[in-house]
Structure formats: structure tokens, C-alpha cells
Design a protein around this motif. Structure first.
Motif, PDB file in Angstrom:
ATOM      1  N   SER A 231     -12.196   1.180   3.179  1.00 15.79           N
ATOM      2  CA  SER A 231     -11.653   0.039   2.421  1.00 15.79           C
ATOM      3  C   SER A 231     -12.016   0.236   0.953  1.00 15.79           C
ATOM      4  N   PRO A 232     -11.255   1.095   0.278  1.00 14.51           N
ATOM      5  CA  PRO A 232     -11.561   1.404  -1.119  1.00 14.51           C
ATOM      6  C   PRO A 232     -11.340   0.202  -2.036  1.00 14.51           C
ATOM      7  N   ALA A 233     -12.029   0.225  -3.160  1.00 16.62           N
ATOM      8  CA  ALA A 233     -11.837  -0.842  -4.143  1.00 16.62           C
ATOM      9  C   ALA A 233     -10.390  -0.816  -4.618  1.00 16.62           C
ATOM     10  N   LYS A 234      -9.830  -2.004  -4.828  1.00 20.32           N
ATOM     11  CA  LYS A 234      -8.452  -2.091  -5.353  1.00 20.32           C
ATOM     12  C   LYS A 234      -8.490  -1.750  -6.844  1.00 20.32           C
ATOM     13  N   ALA A 235      -7.331  -1.381  -7.383  1.00 15.48           N
ATOM     14  CA  ALA A 235      -7.254  -1.054  -8.821  1.00 15.48           C
ATOM     15  C   ALA A 235      -7.779  -2.220  -9.652  1.00 15.48           C
ATOM     16  N   SER A 236      -7.417  -3.449  -9.242  1.00 12.30           N
ATOM     17  CA  SER A 236      -7.823  -4.623 -10.024  1.00 12.30           C
ATOM     18  C   SER A 236      -9.346  -4.818  -9.970  1.00 12.30           C
TER      19      SER A 236
ATOM     20  N   LEU B  56       5.097   5.889  -5.286  1.00 13.16           N
ATOM     21  CA  LEU B  56       4.529   6.622  -6.434  1.00 13.16           C
ATOM     22  C   LEU B  56       4.491   5.727  -7.674  1.00 13.16           C
ATOM     23  N   THR B  57       5.620   5.087  -7.953  1.00 14.47           N
ATOM     24  CA  THR B  57       5.659   4.276  -9.180  1.00 14.47           C
ATOM     25  C   THR B  57       4.807   3.012  -9.025  1.00 14.47           C
ATOM     26  N   ASP B  58       4.818   2.421  -7.829  1.00 12.60           N
ATOM     27  CA  ASP B  58       3.981   1.223  -7.609  1.00 12.60           C
ATOM     28  C   ASP B  58       2.511   1.532  -7.875  1.00 12.60           C
ATOM     29  N   HIS B  59       2.052   2.654  -7.350  1.00 15.05           N
ATOM     30  CA  HIS B  59       0.630   2.999  -7.514  1.00 15.05           C
ATOM     31  C   HIS B  59       0.294   3.217  -8.990  1.00 15.05           C
ATOM     32  N   TYR B  60       1.191   3.911  -9.687  1.00 14.10           N
ATOM     33  CA  TYR B  60       0.953   4.141 -11.127  1.00 14.10           C
ATOM     34  C   TYR B  60       0.891   2.792 -11.863  1.00 14.10           C
ATOM     35  N   LEU B  61       1.879   1.935 -11.583  1.00 17.46           N
ATOM     36  CA  LEU B  61       1.966   0.661 -12.317  1.00 17.46           C
ATOM     37  C   LEU B  61       0.791  -0.268 -11.999  1.00 17.46           C
ATOM     38  N   LYS B  62       0.330  -0.217 -10.750  1.00 20.98           N
ATOM     39  CA  LYS B  62      -0.812  -1.041 -10.353  1.00 20.98           C
ATOM     40  C   LYS B  62      -2.035  -0.724 -11.222  1.00 20.98           C
ATOM     41  N   LEU B  63      -2.271   0.567 -11.385  1.00 18.18           N
ATOM     42  CA  LEU B  63      -3.443   0.982 -12.166  1.00 18.18           C
ATOM     43  C   LEU B  63      -3.236   0.693 -13.654  1.00 18.18           C
ATOM     44  N   ASP B  64      -2.019   0.962 -14.093  1.00 11.95           N
ATOM     45  CA  ASP B  64      -1.701   0.746 -15.504  1.00 11.95           C
ATOM     46  C   ASP B  64      -1.916  -0.728 -15.870  1.00 11.95           C
ATOM     47  N   ARG B  65      -1.422  -1.607 -15.013  1.00 17.12           N
ATOM     48  CA  ARG B  65      -1.535  -3.052 -15.292  1.00 17.12           C
ATOM     49  C   ARG B  65      -2.964  -3.536 -15.182  1.00 17.12           C
ATOM     50  N   ALA B  66      -3.720  -2.938 -14.263  1.00 13.60           N
ATOM     51  CA  ALA B  66      -5.111  -3.381 -14.073  1.00 13.60           C
ATOM     52  C   ALA B  66      -5.926  -3.178 -15.349  1.00 13.60           C
ATOM     53  N   PHE B  67      -5.542  -2.190 -16.166  1.00 11.57           N
ATOM     54  CA  PHE B  67      -6.303  -1.908 -17.392  1.00 11.57           C
ATOM     55  C   PHE B  67      -5.593  -2.444 -18.643  1.00 11.57           C
TER      56      PHE B  67
ATOM     57  N   MET C  37       0.822  -1.218   0.000  1.00 12.92           N
ATOM     58  CA  MET C  37       0.000   0.000   0.000  1.00 12.92           C
ATOM     59  C   MET C  37       0.860   1.274   0.000  1.00 12.92           C
ATOM     60  N   HIS C  38       1.863   1.306   0.940  1.00 13.51           N
ATOM     61  CA  HIS C  38       2.827   2.410   0.880  1.00 13.51           C
ATOM     62  C   HIS C  38       4.096   2.031   1.634  1.00 13.51           C
ATOM     63  N   ASP C  39       5.109   2.860   1.489  1.00 11.52           N
ATOM     64  CA  ASP C  39       6.427   2.504   2.018  1.00 11.52           C
ATOM     65  C   ASP C  39       6.821   3.374   3.208  1.00 11.52           C
ATOM     66  N   PHE C  40       5.862   3.645   4.099  1.00  7.45           N
ATOM     67  CA  PHE C  40       6.139   4.362   5.340  1.00  7.45           C
ATOM     68  C   PHE C  40       5.784   3.424   6.493  1.00  7.45           C
ATOM     69  N   SER C  41       6.754   3.117   7.342  1.00  9.22           N
ATOM     70  CA  SER C  41       6.436   2.218   8.463  1.00  9.22           C
ATOM     71  C   SER C  41       7.528   2.308   9.531  1.00  9.22           C
ATOM     72  N   TYR C  42       7.196   1.789  10.722  1.00  6.17           N
ATOM     73  CA  TYR C  42       8.192   1.745  11.789  1.00  6.17           C
ATOM     74  C   TYR C  42       9.167   0.601  11.535  1.00  6.17           C
TER      75      TYR C  42
END
Ligand code: PLP
Length: 429
Positions: free
Chosen positions: A248-253, A37-48, A1-6
Motif C-alpha cells: 500500500s504505497p503512499a499516494k502522490a498527494s 500513463l497520462t493519469d499517473h503523470y498528471l496525478k504527480l504533477d498536480r500533487a506538487f 489506479m489503472h485501466d486494466f480490468s475484467y
């Protein structure tokens, strides 16, 4: 989901300790993760993948030129709504044939700039604007492609301020009016009517409003087809929701799968305009605790960021998770506080009655999910210089916007000669 964590007791962006960024660049500072940023873009790109499509990142969500550039490098286009955003897109190297231009009120100069930039599509939503684009295009001997923004009258079930697809909203043209425009398109000699555009709102967590709106648009395109009118681009806008709190938003897929049966019916390229989905959870705002103030029934944690840096809580009562950069043993216990900024408005808050681990002056907090509509909506209110922006990539951090200085605040202001003179005269009196 994102790359911020303890990692242990310290809060990290990718593999960089955010405390080091706060020390090096000061606070308030926005920090973005390249990987997220790139993961989110690629997730959506691949889903379509199942349909010819262009993802046009909605620059308004986060306009930093470095972010536009890194997305452009992945093949992403841009959705712009002003001459300024178009300028950024061009400077960032976004290909002109991947730029779409929306907005209810484009000026002559903005239209000229877009025509000379040879953008892919003007998304237009009034006859008056179509006439103006037609006129200026004729003068410049251009024949731009137009996507009519239709208003599908669908409730996106989101905050009223970011609902845009209902008939009472200022956006789009009714289906009846749009049909008439398509039928009489010949009268706009310099325009090519090639697209249909919808955008029903922002932070939409369910697929159902999209399915409803896309169905209406597809029916409309089928009606146009019966009249021999062919559409080449179907732009379904942006609006995909993200997790700020317990959503709990819908996933790109899931989103892509839910639209697949409808999109199968059409024979044209798809355009998507995500903003928040790409940048929202890819950024945090670091802010230092200045003081702890006890009032009669309240405890305030006063921080060095304010509503001028991140206006979403003040504007929409939006929720942002807030975490200390360093967990201490004391932080095992917590208290209920308001987290507020130094601006002279009671509306200047980041959280109200929020349970937060005990924090003290000089501790640094991270305000999460601040990558979209954070810096891009910031201002200089109270003459506060705007925050710095830092990008983390492969263990390194890069300053992508310098913190503003006091000189920056008055850079474009001028004390005209007449005021300087009247000051001297008053002194003499
Ligand atoms: N497209 C248009 C026309 C918009 O107005 C907006 C946001 O206002 C977007 C795309 C991006 O929306 P989001 O950031 O919710 O994806």
C-alpha cells in the motif's frame, strides 16, 4: 489506479478487449494504456502544484519513443542515463531544458552529445567526471549547469539491488566531499554548480525514507546558503512505489504533502524523476500458454514469454499478478502451478507455486504491472526476438514497436571474409 480490468468474462485495457490485441498482434506482446500513463503523470504533477517543479520521466523504466512522446506532449521532461536515452528523449520531442542526465559513468561522446543538446542539468557524482565535463565544456565553449548527486546515507527499505542512497552504494558523493566541491567550485571554470540531486532507490512504498533524505539535503543546502552558495534546482529523484501485490504505497498527494514543510524552507525549483510510478501499472505483458507439463510434485504452465521479455521475477524474485484473458466456468476452480518460460534456465519463471484458475494450451494470460522495467530490460537471450509493443488510446490500438524477426537478430553480425574462406578450405580437405 489503472485501466486494466475484467468486463464480464473478458479482460480489457480501457475499452479494448485484450484478446483482440493478442489475436491481431500475436504474443508475447506488451500492451500499454494511454489513459493510465497520462493519469499517473498528471496525478504527480498536480500533487506538487504548491512549488515550481519539473517532472522528468525516468526513461529507463520504459524507453519506447511513443511513450516518451506522449509524456512530453503533457509537458513532461526526461531523466536520462546514457547517450541512447538522450537520443530517444530528443527524438521524442522532449524539450532540452527539461532533460537531466544522471549516471556514474558518462563517456566523452555522451558528454559532448549532452552539451550540444543544451540539456538542463548534468547530475554528476564524482570529481573525475566533473573534471571531464569541465574539460569538454571548455573545448565546446559551453558552460553547463551541474547538479551534484549527494549520498544522504538513508535506507530506502526496498530490495537491496534497487537501494541507492546508502553510503555503501556506488551512487552519490558524501556530504563532506560535496561541501568541499561547492566551496572550491571556482576551479571548474566551465561549470555552473546549480543543483543538488538525490535518488535513494526504487519501489519505495513509505514516505519516511524520503522525508529523512530530503531533510538531510535541505540542511545541506542551508549550510551552503550560509557560505553564500545558492542552489537553483533540488532534484529528489524517483523511486515512488506501486502496487504489484499487497503493497500500500503512499499516494502522490500524501508524498507531496509529507515533503511540503521541508520544501518550504528552500527557494529553488524542484525536479522529480519518476519512472515506475508512471509506467509500472500502465502496462501488461500478454503471453500464450504453450503446454501444461506435469512433473512429480509440480505442474508447470509453459508460456511463450520468458525471462528475456520480463526479467524482474528472475532478477529480483519480483511478484507480478497473472490473470487469464478469458474467465471460463472451469476457472471457478484453480490449482497451484509454476508459470515458466521456454528459456534454458531454471531461473526462467514468472510465478512459483501460484494459485491460478485452470488454464490450457492456447489460453492467453496477462502478466500485470509490467509497464516499468519490462521491455526496457528485455534482451535477445536464447536468440529470442523481442516482443511487440502496443498502445491503447480511445478504443484504438497502435503498434508502437514491431515484433523482432530472426533477421533482426543477426542484422549487425558479420561473417568476416576470413571465416568464409576458412570454411571453404575445410570443405576442400
Ligand atoms: N532517477 C535515477 C537517478 C534512477 O537511478 C532511477 C532508477 O533507477 C530513477 C530516477 C527512476 O526510479 P523509479 O522508476 O523507481 O521511479
Amino acid at each position: 489506479m489503472h485501466d486494466f480490468s475484467y468486463v464480464g468474462k473478458n479482460f480489457y485495457c480501457e475499452n479494448v478487449n485484450l484478446r483482440e490485441i493478442a489475436q491481431k498482434f500475436g504474443t508475447p506482446t506488451y500492451v500499454y494504456s494511454y489513459k493510465t500513463l497520462t493519469d499517473h503523470y498528471l496525478k504527480l504533477d498536480r500533487a506538487f502544484d504548491y512549488i515550481t517543479h519539473i517532472i522528468c520521466y525516468s526513461i529507463k523504466a520504459n524507453s519506447n519513443i511513443a511513450i516518451c512522446k506522449l509524456l512530453a506532449d503533457q509537458g513532461c521532461g526526461a531523466d536520462v542515463v546514457s547517450g541512447g536515452e538522450l537520443y530517444r528523449a530528443v527524438k521524442a520531442g522532449v524539450k532540452s531544458d527539461k532533460i537531466v542526465y544522471a549516471g556514474v559513468g558518462k563517456t566523452d561522446d555522451e558528454i559532448k552529445f549532452a552539451l550540444l543538446s543544451n540539456i538542463l542539468l548534468f547530475n554528476s557524482e564524482s570529481q573525475a567526471e566533473l573534471e571531464l565535463i569541465n574539460k569538454i565544456a571548455g573545448e565546446l565553449k559551453k558552460r553547463p549547469k551541474i547538479g551534484l548527486r549527494i549520498n544522504p546515507d538513508v535506507d530506502a527499505k526496498t530490495h537491496a539491488y534497487i537501494t541507492t542512497g546508502k553510503k555503501e552504494n556506488k551512487f552519490g558523493i558524501s556530504l563532506n566531499e560535496a561541501f568541499k566541491i561547492y566551496k572550491t567550485a571556482n576551479r571548474y571554470r566551465n561549470l555552473q554548480f546549480r543543483g543538488i540531486h538525490i535518488h535513494i532507490g526504487s519501489q519505495i512504498t513509505s514516505v519516511q525514507p524520503y522525508v529523512e533524505a530530503v531533510k538531510k539535503a535541505v540542511d545541506f543546502m542551508n549550510k551552503l546558503k550560509c557560505e553564500g552558495i545558492k542552489i537553483d534546482y533540488f532534484n529528489i529523484g524517483g523511486g515512488l512505489g506501486i502496487i504489484y501485490d499487497k503493497e500500500s504505497p503512499a499516494k502522490a498527494s500524501e508524498f507531496a504533502a509529507s515533503l511540503k514543510p521541508l520544501l518550504k524552507e528552500i527557494d529553488c525549483s524542484l525536479i522529480l524523476e519518476p519512472g515506475r510510478f508512471i509506467t509500472g501499472n500502465a502496462g501488461v505483458l500478454l503471453t500464450k500458454v504453450l503446454f501444461i507439463k506435469k512433473a512429480v510434485n509440480k505442474k508447470f504452465v509453459i508460456v511463450d514469454a520468458a525471462m528475456n521479455d520480463l526479467v524482474r521475477p528472475s532478477l529480483y524474485n519480483a511478484y507480478h499478478n497473472i490473470l487469464p484473458l478469458q474467465k471460463s466456468d472451469e476457472q471457478k476452480s484453480s490449482e497451484i502451478v509454476d508459470i515458466v518460460g521456454p528459456v534454458c534456465e531454471s531461473g526462467d519463471f514468472f510465478a512459483k507455486d501460484r494459485r491460478l484458475p485452470f488454464v490450457k494450451s492456447n489460453d492467453v494470460l496477462a502478466i500485470l504491472s509490467a509497464g516499468a522495467y519490462g521491455f526496457s530490460m528485455s534482451s535477445n537471450y536464447n536468440s529470442r526476438p523481442r516482443a511487440a509493443e502496443v498502445l491503447v488510446k480511445d478504443g484504438q490500438c497502435y503498434l508502437i514497436r514491431k515484433r523482432e524477426t530472426y533477421q533482426d537478430l543477426i542484422r549487425n553480425e558479420k561473417i568476416s571474409a576470413i571465416l568464409a574462406k576458412s570454411g571453404q578450405e575445410n570443405e576442400k580437405k
